[in-house]
Design a protein around this motif. Structure first.
Motif, PDB file in Angstrom:
ATOM      1  N   PHE A  29      19.620  34.693  58.182  1.00 31.14           N
ATOM      2  CA  PHE A  29      20.206  34.953  57.060  1.00 31.14           C
ATOM      3  C   PHE A  29      21.314  33.590  56.892  1.00 31.14           C
ATOM      4  N   SER A  30      21.588  33.237  58.001  1.00 30.27           N
ATOM      5  CA  SER A  30      22.532  31.926  57.730  1.00 30.27           C
ATOM      6  C   SER A  30      21.902  30.463  57.257  1.00 30.27           C
ATOM      7  N   TRP A  31      20.664  30.764  57.516  1.00 33.83           N
ATOM      8  CA  TRP A  31      19.778  29.676  57.298  1.00 33.83           C
ATOM      9  C   TRP A  31      19.431  29.665  55.653  1.00 33.83           C
ATOM     10  N   TYR A  32      19.673  30.631  54.937  1.00 36.33           N
ATOM     11  CA  TYR A  32      19.267  30.667  53.696  1.00 36.33           C
ATOM     12  C   TYR A  32      20.463  30.616  52.546  1.00 36.33           C
ATOM     13  N   ALA A  33      20.214  30.006  51.440  1.00 31.71           N
ATOM     14  CA  ALA A  33      21.049  30.328  50.319  1.00 31.71           C
ATOM     15  C   ALA A  33      20.725  31.492  49.821  1.00 31.71           C
ATOM     16  N   MET A  34      21.863  32.034  49.148  1.00 34.52           N
ATOM     17  CA  MET A  34      21.633  33.371  48.311  1.00 34.52           C
ATOM     18  C   MET A  34      21.896  33.289  46.961  1.00 34.52           C
ATOM     19  N   GLY A  35      21.359  34.223  45.969  1.00 37.47           N
ATOM     20  CA  GLY A  35      21.518  33.933  44.656  1.00 37.47           C
ATOM     21  C   GLY A  35      21.412  35.677  44.168  1.00 37.47           C
ATOM     22  N   TRP A  36      21.950  35.750  42.984  1.00 37.58           N
ATOM     23  CA  TRP A  36      22.047  36.621  42.263  1.00 37.58           C
ATOM     24  C   TRP A  36      21.560  36.348  40.916  1.00 37.58           C
ATOM     25  N   PHE A  37      20.599  37.191  40.333  1.00 37.90           N
ATOM     26  CA  PHE A  37      19.967  36.991  38.923  1.00 37.90           C
ATOM     27  C   PHE A  37      19.903  38.622  38.258  1.00 37.90           C
ATOM     28  N   ARG A  38      19.608  38.535  36.976  1.00 35.16           N
ATOM     29  CA  ARG A  38      19.692  39.533  36.231  1.00 35.16           C
ATOM     30  C   ARG A  38      18.575  39.627  35.088  1.00 35.16           C
ATOM     31  N   GLN A  39      18.062  40.937  34.696  1.00 37.45           N
ATOM     32  CA  GLN A  39      17.054  40.788  33.723  1.00 37.45           C
ATOM     33  C   GLN A  39      17.389  42.012  32.896  1.00 37.45           C
ATOM     34  N   ALA A  40      17.607  41.645  31.549  1.00 39.25           N
ATOM     35  CA  ALA A  40      18.040  42.802  30.715  1.00 39.25           C
ATOM     36  C   ALA A  40      16.753  43.365  29.764  1.00 39.25           C
ATOM     37  N   PRO A  41      16.804  44.419  29.266  1.00 39.85           N
ATOM     38  CA  PRO A  41      15.629  44.698  28.657  1.00 39.85           C
ATOM     39  C   PRO A  41      14.942  43.965  27.521  1.00 39.85           C
ATOM     40  N   GLY A  42      13.769  43.622  27.764  1.00 40.14           N
ATOM     41  CA  GLY A  42      13.291  42.858  26.751  1.00 40.14           C
ATOM     42  C   GLY A  42      13.675  41.294  26.909  1.00 40.14           C
ATOM     43  N   LYS A  43      14.029  40.953  27.845  1.00 37.91           N
ATOM     44  CA  LYS A  43      14.562  39.539  28.074  1.00 37.91           C
ATOM     45  C   LYS A  43      14.011  39.004  29.551  1.00 37.91           C
ATOM     46  N   GLU A  44      14.083  37.599  29.348  1.00 35.20           N
ATOM     47  CA  GLU A  44      13.462  37.235  30.716  1.00 35.20           C
ATOM     48  C   GLU A  44      14.634  37.212  31.921  1.00 35.20           C
ATOM     49  N   ARG A  45      14.344  37.142  33.140  1.00 33.01           N
ATOM     50  CA  ARG A  45      15.240  37.241  34.164  1.00 33.01           C
ATOM     51  C   ARG A  45      16.100  35.871  34.141  1.00 33.01           C
ATOM     52  N   GLU A  46      17.380  36.058  34.313  1.00 35.15           N
ATOM     53  CA  GLU A  46      18.287  34.826  34.121  1.00 35.15           C
ATOM     54  C   GLU A  46      19.142  34.654  35.522  1.00 35.15           C
ATOM     55  N   PHE A  47      19.297  33.495  35.849  1.00 37.52           N
ATOM     56  CA  PHE A  47      20.141  33.041  36.886  1.00 37.52           C
ATOM     57  C   PHE A  47      21.853  33.644  36.602  1.00 37.52           C
ATOM     58  N   VAL A  48      22.471  34.131  37.724  1.00 33.75           N
ATOM     59  CA  VAL A  48      23.989  34.752  37.747  1.00 33.75           C
ATOM     60  C   VAL A  48      24.747  33.657  38.619  1.00 33.75           C
ATOM     61  N   ALA A  49      24.450  33.599  39.641  1.00 35.98           N
ATOM     62  CA  ALA A  49      25.276  32.935  40.653  1.00 35.98           C
ATOM     63  C   ALA A  49      24.457  32.484  41.853  1.00 35.98           C
ATOM     64  N   THR A  50      24.950  31.630  42.573  1.00 34.61           N
ATOM     65  CA  THR A  50      24.310  31.137  43.987  1.00 34.61           C
ATOM     66  C   THR A  50      25.418  30.797  45.136  1.00 34.61           C
ATOM     67  N   ILE A  51      25.051  30.918  46.327  1.00 32.04           N
ATOM     68  CA  ILE A  51      26.167  30.707  47.036  1.00 32.04           C
ATOM     69  C   ILE A  51      25.272  30.119  48.528  1.00 32.04           C
TER      70      ILE A  51
END
Length: 123
Positions: A29-51
């Motif tokens: 786990f500590s070797w990997y950057a992590m991120g959160w993304f989201r996808q609303a109905p009818g929309k493409e997945r979008e970036f939210v945050a990364t660490i």
């Protein structure tokens, strides 16, 4: 086998808060950057945050900056997303993701993805 399992989604009122968590297994786990993304109905997945791998650098989409906070606990192999001042437009399925490389920019690709957790914000 890499697994990313999100939890903490649900229903919130506008102006309220939710905290998402993602538990990782099957990878250093500590070797990997992590991120959160989201996808609303009818929309493409979008970036939210990364660490970054150590957790010292974060980057947010403009739409959530100042309202959401990403954090990680390498000792527990978890990453969290604290969401405050929620808006109806935050309604989406939220995904946790992992990648070996970290860049403090809007991410579009990651190596591993979770199954997602639904967040619904009512007005």
């Amino acid at each position: 086998q890499v697994q990313l399992v999100e939890s903490g989604g649900g229903l919130a009122q506008a102006g309220g808060s939710l905290r998402l968590s993602c538990a990782a297994s099957g990878l250093p786990f500590s070797w990997y950057a992590m991120g959160w993304f989201r996808q609303a109905p009818g929309k493409e997945r979008e970036f939210v945050a990364t660490i970054s791998q150590s957790g010292d650098i974060t980057y947010y989409a403009d739409s959530v900056k100042g309202r959401f906070t990403i954090s990680r606990d390498n000792s527990k192999s978890t990453v969290a997303l604290q969401m405050n001042s929620l808006k109806p437009e935050d309604t989406a399925v939220y995904y946790c993701a992992a990648d070996r490389s970290f860049t403090p920019t809007v991410r579009t690709t990651m190596t591993y993805w979770g199954q997602g957790t639904q967040v619904t914000v009512s007005s």
